[in-house]
Design an enzyme around this catalytic site. Structure first.
Site, mmCIF file in Angstrom:
data_model
loop_
_atom_site.group_PDB
_atom_site.id
_atom_site.type_symbol
_atom_site.label_atom_id
_atom_site.label_comp_id
_atom_site.label_asym_id
_atom_site.label_seq_id
_atom_site.Cartn_x
_atom_site.Cartn_y
_atom_site.Cartn_z
ATOM 1 N N ASP A 67 -35.336 -75.936 -127.536
ATOM 2 C CA ASP A 67 -34.255 -75.765 -126.556
ATOM 3 C C ASP A 67 -34.065 -76.999 -125.659
ATOM 4 O O ASP A 67 -35.022 -77.647 -125.242
ATOM 5 C CB ASP A 67 -34.543 -74.555 -125.667
ATOM 6 C CG ASP A 67 -34.398 -73.244 -126.429
ATOM 7 O OD1 ASP A 67 -34.300 -73.272 -127.665
ATOM 8 O OD2 ASP A 67 -34.395 -72.193 -125.771
ATOM 9 N N ASP A 111 -31.125 -66.394 -134.532
ATOM 10 C CA ASP A 111 -32.326 -67.013 -133.964
ATOM 11 C C ASP A 111 -33.572 -66.766 -134.825
ATOM 12 O O ASP A 111 -33.490 -66.162 -135.905
ATOM 13 C CB ASP A 111 -32.496 -66.501 -132.514
ATOM 14 C CG ASP A 111 -33.124 -67.539 -131.590
ATOM 15 O OD1 ASP A 111 -33.754 -68.489 -132.070
ATOM 16 O OD2 ASP A 111 -32.996 -67.380 -130.347
HETATM 17 C C1 GLA Z 1 -34.059 -69.240 -128.179
HETATM 18 C C2 GLA Z 1 -32.867 -70.127 -128.531
HETATM 19 C C3 GLA Z 1 -31.999 -70.302 -127.289
HETATM 20 C C4 GLA Z 1 -31.538 -68.959 -126.774
HETATM 21 C C5 GLA Z 1 -32.740 -68.062 -126.502
HETATM 22 C C6 GLA Z 1 -32.331 -66.631 -126.186
HETATM 23 O O1 GLA Z 1 -34.905 -69.873 -127.288
HETATM 24 O O2 GLA Z 1 -33.304 -71.362 -129.019
HETATM 25 O O3 GLA Z 1 -30.888 -71.137 -127.564
HETATM 26 O O4 GLA Z 1 -30.710 -68.361 -127.740
HETATM 27 O O5 GLA Z 1 -33.615 -68.006 -127.635
HETATM 28 O O6 GLA Z 1 -33.407 -65.783 -126.005
#
Ligand code: GLA
Length: 409
Positions: A209, A157
């Site tokens: 997301d 991430d």
């Molecule tokens: C980010 C990622 C998500 C998830 C969250 C976890 O937002 O884009 O897919 O992994 O972190 O904290």
């Protein structure tokens, strides 16, 4: 005339050169993994931080008993929140001892015993998005830890960043290359990172997301959770970067997480048209029959997993109906009508539409001289041939998805 020796010498040199070339991957990071878009399950969309080893084992069990494994799903991925709040005294990552008392190695063994693979989550910054220790400055150590546990997939991430995007992801790529275990590298930096990523990641997120909402984004102030339609619209212009071993990732699936049946079907169909990774994000233990029928539609999955690995494209857009095409192996095509509106729409397609050509691969339908058998991939029925005009009604927020196969004449 050349002597026998000369001929065998030349052959030996030729073979040595071939062997030398073959021993180099096509690009740095070509691990031979993810030749088709990875398929599996990830904990985040449904469970967020509410994860523990019992849940993950039950999900692995359900992946087998529901038929998901037979349909091609393979990776069981722990997202954020699997870790303890700090590293151990040797600087190593450790699992949260309440949530994962047996540790990740035992969990990997369990998942492997089901014929599945284990994925895990980390972050290129000083902390993960939920505040657990990040990998910045610990890349080699963490990759070795994951390898020693038997991890097969790493989602990496972009929170609490310290370094530069490209160099941080490259550092982890190099660490994975040296860890002694093949590990799929899933880059998650919330937008297309740049053309360099094709040599670094097996998949990379192209957008922020996803949300389980077909048409409405959710504004969180500093970031926006995107609807299915917004994500689809953000994929234009990226398809040249996708191919065997390296895929655009429009995010994990929301099928079974609250949208209507038609919306779930449309979401899944377009992900398959885009050759997207298929990471289910619902509770596999309690799936409704209608959800199973979507996630395990083998004919639709075959479009996603087609060995040519060409990402589909939007061919036309008119009156809230879009038509997508995707060239497939052996001269087949997938075709998908997406109704973005809420009202049913009459759709048609026929010889007057002319040929469809994929400008990227140069593949063309040749409708003028090739007749195709047309199969509806959701009703699982043949519906005629391309020689006749196709006419259908597509309900609101739904799709008509077809496979065209050349008819031998
Ligand atoms: C980010 C990622 C998500 C998830 C969250 C976890 O937002 O884009 O897919 O992994 O972190 O904290």
């Amino acid at each position: 005339m050349k002597s026998q020796f000369e001929r065998s010498y030349r052959t030996a040199v030729f073979m040595a050169v071939l062997f030398f070339l073959a021993s180099f991957p096509l690009f740095a990071g070509d691990t031979g993994l993810a030749k088709t878009p990875p398929m599996g399950w990830n904990s985040w969309n449904k469970f967020a931080c509410d994860i523990n080893e019992t849940l993950i084992k039950q999900i692995a069990d359900a992946m087998v008993s529901s038929g998901m494994k037979d349909a091609g799903y393979q990776y069981v991925v722990l997202d954020d929140c699997w870790m303890a709040h700090s590293r151990d005294s040797a600087g190593k990552l450790v699992a949260d001892s309440m949530r994962f008392p047996s540790g990740i190695k035992a969990l990997a063994n369990y998942v492997h015993s089901k014929g599945l693979k284990l994925g895990i989550y980390e972050d290129r910054g000083s902390a993960t998005c939920q505040g657990f220790p990040g990998s910045y400055g610990h890349e080699a150590d963490d990759a070795n830890t994951f390898a020693s546990w038997g991890v097969d997939y790493l989602k990496y991430d972009n929170c609490h960043k310290v370094g530069d995007l490209q160099s941080d992801y490259t550092k982890m790529r190099n660490a994975l290359d040296s860890c002694g275990r093949p590990i799929v590298f899933s880059i998650c930096s919330w937008s297309f990172p740049g053309p360099w990523v094709t040599g670094i990641g097996n998949l990379w997120r192209t957008t922020e997301d996803i949300s389980a909402d077909f048409a409405e984004d959710i504004n969180h102030g500093t970031w926006t959770q995107l609807s299915i339609l917004s994500i689809i619209d953000a994929q234009d212009s990226l398809r040249q970067y996708a191919g065997p071993g390296h895929w655009n990732d429009p995010d994990m699936l929301e099928v079974g997480n609250g949208m209507t049946n038609g919306e779930d079907r449309a979401h899944f169909s377009i992900w398959c048209m885009l050759a997207a990774p298929l990471m289910a994000g619902n509770d596999l233990r309690t799936m409704a029959q209608r959800t199973k029928e979507i996630l395990m539609n083998k004919e639709v999955i075959a479009v996603d997993q087609d060995p040519l690995g060409i990402e589909g494209f939007r061919f036309s857009s008119k009156d809230s109906v879009e038509i997508f095409f995707k060239p497939l192996a052996k001269g087949d095509w997938a075709m998908c009508f997406l109704n973005r509106g809420v009202n049913p729409k009459n759709v048609s397609f026929g010889p007057e539409n002319g040929d469809v050509t994929d400008t990227l691969s140069g593949i063309t339908t040749g409708f003028q001289h090739i007749a195709y058998a047309v199969r509806d991939l959701w009703s699982h029925k043949g519906i005629g041939t391309s020689e006749k005009d196709l006419k259908a009604v597509v309900p609101g927020h739904d799709v008509l998805m077809l496979r065209l196969t050349p008819v031998k004449k």
